[in-house]
Design an enzyme around this catalytic site. Sequence first.
Site, PDB file in Angstrom:
ATOM      1  CB  SER A  51      -0.860  -0.089   1.441  1.00 44.00           C
ATOM      2  OG  SER A  51      -1.485   1.157   1.500  1.00 44.00           O
ATOM      3  CE1 TYR A  70      -4.107  -2.416   5.470  1.00 46.71           C
ATOM      4  CE2 TYR A  70      -3.240  -0.173   4.732  1.00 46.71           C
ATOM      5  CZ  TYR A  70      -3.733  -1.450   4.529  1.00 46.71           C
ATOM      6  OH  TYR A  70      -4.129  -1.667   3.150  1.00 46.71           O
TER       7      TYR A  70
END
Length: 642
Positions: A537, A550
């Site tokens: 990401s 995350y």
Amino acid sequence: MLAPARKALDSVHTSVHNVMPVGIRTYFYHENSVVQQAKPFFAVVGGATVLYLSVKWAVCIGKAVTSYCLAGPLKLGADLKKVGDWAVVTGGSDGIGKEFAFQLAQKGLNIVLIARSIDKLEGVAREITAKYNVQTKIIAIDLSKMGPHNVPQMQEELKDLNIAILVNSAGALGSIGKFLTTGSDEEVANIINLNARATVMMSRAVMPLLISKKQPNQKKYVIMVGAILGGARPAPGAAVYGATKAFMDSFAQAVHHEYKGQNICVQSFIPGATKTKMLPLSMHKSNMVPTPNEVVTASLAQLGVRSRTFGHWKHGIMLLTIMASRFHFGYSGNLPLVPQIDRVLAPVVQFKSYLAAAGALYLGYKSAQALYCLGRGVFSYALANPLHLGPDLRKVGEWAVVTGSSDGMGKEWAFQLAAKGLNVILVARNQEKTEKVAQEIRSIHKVLARTIIIDLAQISVDDVKNLQDQLRTLRIAVLVNNAGLYFPEEKFLANPVTDEKAVEMITVNITALVLITRAVLPLLIAQGSGYIVNISSLLGEKPVKGSALYAAGKTFVDYFSQSLDWEYRDKGVHVQSAMVGMVRTALLPLDHHKSPFTADAAAAIRNAIGLIGVRQRHHTHWKHALMSHLVSCLPVIDLLKK
């Protein structure tokens, strides 16, 4: 002092002038030439460049001098005795952790020692008590097995103590070597659990106690011990260890930014090679390898001064050496050939005004760099798919394996790979949804679709063996590790990120990805070719305030993928890191769907498939690449800022 250098430059300048063709000489030196008329402009640019670089290097040197030379003698670091009576040290029975315990005891703090071996703990506790006359408390726990149920137990043990600092030092390197040769599935999972999960669990156990017992305007401290090996660059030969240390660095920085407003200071401590038992004896003789005493002294001297430090000046030099090496992975934003080109062309463009020359070179460098970036962008996002630059996956294998494929991006991956004629293995935990997706794929694309039901949040070694057995007879073209968990933006200790959810996120985003890879990679090696796409990401490129866990997990995925590709590309297996930005799925809040940086999920995955075998590390859409460049100048991404 500059006369010899100036004389040498003038000599070169004269030599170049004499051998230069008349037409080019006139272009450069005629008083009415474009080059001569542009000299004032180049001089301004050159002056600004020299000023900018001078200030930049002065700041860097100032920070280095403050950190490595002045922090200790001037006692710039925190006075821990004023903020609490106790220090909690994990991994305190040996190595750097033991040294932290001794030096914190020397400062007058009582010590809580946490490690697995009660015999070692008792021995260290006796040494500390005898030498420094402070109290000690030992907690014997196998941190590689630490889970949510241990958090309240740990808090119960520590609740009556006024803790000044938590040092998360526990960690394991494991075996050095290629990913598949460094131990069993259980051993690899234990490294992840000890280096990443235990740090998260200990932080969730102790940080609330630091906050609750902190006086107004009083600071409390946390040190998270990472490593240059992996924390600064991907580490082939120690892929999992290195990626866990990248996780630690990102996580520590993000939590620091989340809680510094509450006077909780988190230091990301990234030491290099240190003379401990973990380091081969042959390296102990090097003068550039400091002792644990030197390293820990430097870290504590900078506590409260630097939130991210390499500790000792020798490790700072070690990092510069690593960063300057040709050990590159993917596109780092640098154009390595430009400095060499600059050195070759500098005499040719040697104007009488050296500032003008500097300005011209700087503009040339930046222009070349911009063109290089633009060319790579056009190549990746406009040409790769239409020109079919990637491999024909059907010639590599007949099957694609996609995790997290019952919904969202994983489902789209499965559909688009099926559209290319590949049969699809769908790996997910919801049997009803996964079977429905499989049926749709069979109906629409007329290919085979099978389902393997695994709850990746509870993945076990038996699940891995079962998966490998089911795939053993198939020729696999590509594995897409897409499964992941994400929670709404919030601080690390706040709801909805409970202890259980934190462990679930680490298990799905890190442990499951590693174990699934261990199941499929040997099959790809055996057939002599294949591709693995690990979904990372944009949030993995920077520490993220509001999504610390995350983002750190996606940093792990990125570093792990780069290391793995380096290790196995000679076996015909290529591992790619796909950096995903905002895409229009059900997981993305509706107000983000209208953002100019939000891409259509189908377009992003279509582009990512086109880049399989073309780019080792890539963004899935040009919008994501643009967003990455825009946020690259930020020290941290702030998702809490509305």
